[in-house]
Design an enzyme around this catalytic site. Structure first.
Site, PDB file in Angstrom:
ATOM      1  N   LYS A  90       0.802  -1.224   0.000  1.00 33.10           N
ATOM      2  CA  LYS A  90       0.000   0.000   0.000  1.00 33.10           C
ATOM      3  C   LYS A  90       0.836   1.276   0.000  1.00 33.10           C
ATOM      4  O   LYS A  90       0.488   2.261   0.649  1.00 33.10           O
ATOM      5  CB  LYS A  90      -0.972   0.017   1.183  1.00 33.10           C
ATOM      6  CG  LYS A  90      -1.829  -1.230   1.355  1.00 33.10           C
ATOM      7  CD  LYS A  90      -2.553  -1.668   0.114  1.00 33.10           C
ATOM      8  CE  LYS A  90      -3.703  -0.781  -0.259  1.00 33.10           C
ATOM      9  NZ  LYS A  90      -4.330  -1.129  -1.517  1.00 33.10           N
ATOM     10  N   HIS A 154       6.883  -7.905  -1.587  1.00 32.96           N
ATOM     11  CA  HIS A 154       6.627  -7.168  -0.347  1.00 32.96           C
ATOM     12  C   HIS A 154       7.346  -7.853   0.815  1.00 32.96           C
ATOM     13  O   HIS A 154       7.200  -7.447   1.955  1.00 32.96           O
ATOM     14  CB  HIS A 154       5.130  -7.137  -0.009  1.00 32.96           C
ATOM     15  CG  HIS A 154       4.313  -6.227  -0.875  1.00 32.96           C
ATOM     16  ND1 HIS A 154       4.754  -5.013  -1.350  1.00 32.96           N
ATOM     17  CD2 HIS A 154       3.043  -6.352  -1.329  1.00 32.96           C
ATOM     18  CE1 HIS A 154       3.799  -4.433  -2.063  1.00 32.96           C
ATOM     19  NE2 HIS A 154       2.757  -5.232  -2.062  1.00 32.96           N
TER      20      HIS A 154
END
Length: 164
Positions: A90, A154
């Site tokens: 994000k 990630h």
């Protein structure tokens, strides 16, 4: 003679190529979830919001990431010209993937080209999550990509401790 000329004019695709455009036609016989399910189940567990987390190598990871992470660590063979985008979730990853792909592929796919992959594919389809590739058993597809390969993760870096 025409066939020989055509063959000599055909050029192997140069990278980067959108991950979704490479398909070797094989289907994995098993997934890492099946292969490492017992190991993942043995890891410490906690719930956070709607996620089930497992403690793996000092980091709390979403449970569904762990099998792919294990396989990635054991089987990934990097190439000298691989590009791995590492980012927090994000924080603009999709935008970063689109910029990286457009920049690296600007010779093969000019920005104004009607056939540019980013006009028909999501940036996640062009620059895949490397841990998802291994989690779904698609590592053969990764091997079929021409260089340079663009990938994303990630996953946290669990390198050597820094001593100051």
């Amino acid at each position: 003679m025409a066939a020989a000329a055509a063959a000599s004019n055909s050029v192997a695709p140069s990278g980067p190529v959108p991950f979704n455009d490479v398909d070797d036609g094989t289907v994995p016989e098993h997934t890492p979830k099946e292969e490492f399910g017992d190991l993942v189940a043995s890891l410490p567990r906690r719930e956070q919001s709607i996620l089930e987390l497992r403690l793996y190598q000092g980091f709390w990871l979403p449970e569904h990431w762990v099998p792919g992470t294990i396989v990635f660590q054991r089987r990934f063979s990097p190439r000298p010209d691989d590009v791995i985008l590492a980012s927090y979730p994000k924080c603009g990853t999709t935008w970063l993937k689109a910029l990286a792909f457009a920049t690296a592929a600007r010779t093969a796919y000019p920005p104004a080209s009607a056939g540019h992959p980013l006009r028909r594919l999501n940036p996640h389809d062009c620059v895949p999550f490397i841990d998802d590739i291994f989690a779904t058993g698609e590592d053969a597809k990764l091997d079929a990509l021409p260089s340079p390969r663009l990938m994303n993760t990630h996953l946290p870096y669990a390198g050597p401790a820094l001593n100051f």
